[in-house]
Design a protein around this motif. Structure first.
Motif, short mmCIF file in Angstrom:
data_model
loop_
_atom_site.label_atom_id
_atom_site.label_comp_id
_atom_site.label_asym_id
_atom_site.label_seq_id
_atom_site.Cartn_x
_atom_site.Cartn_y
_atom_site.Cartn_z
N LYS A 299 9.59 -35.89 20.37
CA LYS A 299 9.66 -35.74 21.88
C LYS A 299 8.68 -34.66 22.37
O LYS A 299 8.20 -34.84 23.72
N ASP A 302 5.35 -35.19 24.34
CA ASP A 302 5.66 -35.75 25.85
C ASP A 302 5.94 -34.62 26.75
O ASP A 302 5.50 -34.29 27.96
N HIS A 306 4.00 -33.50 30.32
CA HIS A 306 4.50 -33.21 31.71
C HIS A 306 4.52 -31.94 32.03
O HIS A 306 4.11 -31.90 33.25
N HIS A 341 3.65 -44.28 24.78
CA HIS A 341 2.84 -44.30 25.83
C HIS A 341 1.98 -42.92 26.00
O HIS A 341 2.07 -42.20 25.23
N THR A 343 0.95 -39.56 27.77
CA THR A 343 1.36 -38.65 28.71
C THR A 343 0.23 -37.82 29.06
O THR A 343 -0.11 -36.72 28.12
N HIS A 350 3.19 -40.13 32.74
CA HIS A 350 2.84 -41.26 31.75
C HIS A 350 1.85 -42.19 32.58
O HIS A 350 1.75 -42.13 33.72
ZN ZN Z 1 7.71 -38.58 29.52
#
Ligand code: ZN
Ligand code: ZN
Length: 406
Positions: A299, A302, A306, A341, A343, A350
């Protein structure tokens, strides 16, 4: 020999849009030193993938559904059911689920939507579970931090109700209303739940203790993301594969649980860039011994996206790559490496750009690509596929696809 096992690795939000770095267009992935990923790309076949469809930015939940071969437009009904499953509630078909926050209520207004980011919610959740009485069965469970999940189970419940969460501080709790016919009972019970939980929480010793220390009390529950869990075919029935998931992110765990994959928890896995990737890889490899299919989600990529932190994302790729040395020479397994996706570090969210994908294993027609990144994979032999094409491709490579026609 035809490989028997499937390892699907999702570098969450791992893809990116290019930025100009030293006069060249680079992404965090393209500028990272990723020796092992590049070997996998060299030996395997690469391409690009539209996880849902071109230009649609997937969420981690809808993205993973799509990668697992489910149509998110049919089975996704909001975050409530996914969060509840991620929190460990055995959500069943027809259940109405909500995402919840513990919040601070004062003089009829919410003054802190996160109750000072309270962590010790266990006893409070237990008190709600024991002392609130509703016209339907319900399950209330704490999740991480100030978060919790709520599930209603019973007849005549619809999932289309408004949030009670005012979404900003200084406002009153909103009365929940039915958005569609058939959800009136849900709204009524939800309002009853909110009222009763305020009574239970306000007199709770944990809150009296917090008030003495000058901490915001967790004396109200806010709800949002209501949704009803639809019928979702079990992963094993759909594919004849016994599957497991190695992940730390709540939404990914939730998706896996509603598809009935076995959840394997990892010590030191945080869902951030400080995660123990080595341990995750170790767990994934171990899970392959007694499963046909393992989904490993990482994770931190991502999170860095962000955070709009190019360097953090690049460095995390390099750490991931080190851990992936153990994947080289893995036998009897088709490995797919991709993202759920893009990011974008430029946008901090995203986007709908396609993501790179590499498939590695015996029987794969390798191409001339020898670097795993957005630019090189775009020239790969797999071309451009959609998320829904992935499972059939992996099933075919493990000799599980049925012939269409004579
Ligand atoms: Zn995300
Ligand atoms: Zn994601």
């Amino acid at each position: 020999m035809i490989p028997d096992k499937i390892l699907l690795i999702v570098l969450d939000g791992g893809a990116d849009r290019p930025l100009m770095i030293d006069g060249r267009e680079e992404t965090p992935l393209s500028s990272a030193k990723t020796e092992n990923l590049d070997i996998l790309a060299e030996e395997g076949i690469s391409g690009m993938m539209d996880v849902i469809s071109p230009g649609i930015p997937p969420g981690s939940d809808t993205g993973h559904l799509s990668l697992l071969g489910y149509d998110p437009y049919k089975v996704y009904t909001g975050r409530g059911p996914i969060e509840a499953a991620g929190a460990g509630i055995d959500v069943k078909r027809g259940d109405v689920a909500f995402r919840c926050n513990f919040a601070t209520l004062e003089d009829g207004k919410i003054i802190d939507r996160r109750a000072g980011r309270i962590r010790e919610t266990e006893e409070l959740a237990k008190a709600i579970d024991e002392e609130v009485h509703l016209d339907v069965d319900f399950i209330f469970k704490r999740s991480t931090g100030h978060r919790a999940a709520l599930v209603f189970r019973g007849d005549g419940l619809g999932g289309d109700v408004t949030a009670s969460d005012p979404k900003e501080d200084g406002m009153q709790i909103k009365e929940s209303k039915a958005l569609k016919k058939g959800s009136e009972k849900t709204a009524e019970i939800l309002n009853d739940f909110i009222e009763q939980s305020i009574r239970v929480l306000s007199k709770h010793p944990v809150n009296e203790e917090r008030a003495k220390k000058g901490l915001p009390r967790a004396n109200a529950i806010l709800t949002r993301g209501a949704g009803i869990l639809p019928e979702i075919e079990r992963f094993e029935e759909r594919y004849g594969l016994k599957g497991a998931v190695v992940a730390a992110a709540g939404l990914v765990i939730g998706i896996s649980r509603i598809c009935r994959l076995d959840f394997v928890s990892t010590e030191g896995a945080t869902g951030g860039t400080d995660s123990n990737v080595n341990k995750k890889v170790e767990n994934a490899l171990r899970s392959l011994k007694n499963h046909d299919f393992v989904l490993m989600n990482i994770k931190g990529t991502d999170e860095a996206g962000h955070d709009k932190n190019f360097a953090k994302k690049r460095e995390f790729f390099e750490r991931i790559d080190e851990a992936f040395e153990r994947l080289l020479g893995l036998e009897d397994t088709v490995i797919a490496i991709t993202a759920d996706h893009t990011t974008s570090v430029a946008i901090g969210d995203h986007t709908g750009d396609p993501v790179p994908i590499c498939i590695h294993g015996e029987g794969v027609r390798s191409d001339s690509i020898n670097k795993f990144d957005e630019f090189n994979c775009a020239k790969g032999g797999l071309g451009r596929i959609r998320g829904r094409d992935l499972m059939p491709t992996l099933l075919d490579l493990t000799n599980r696809s049925k012939k269409f026609g004579a």
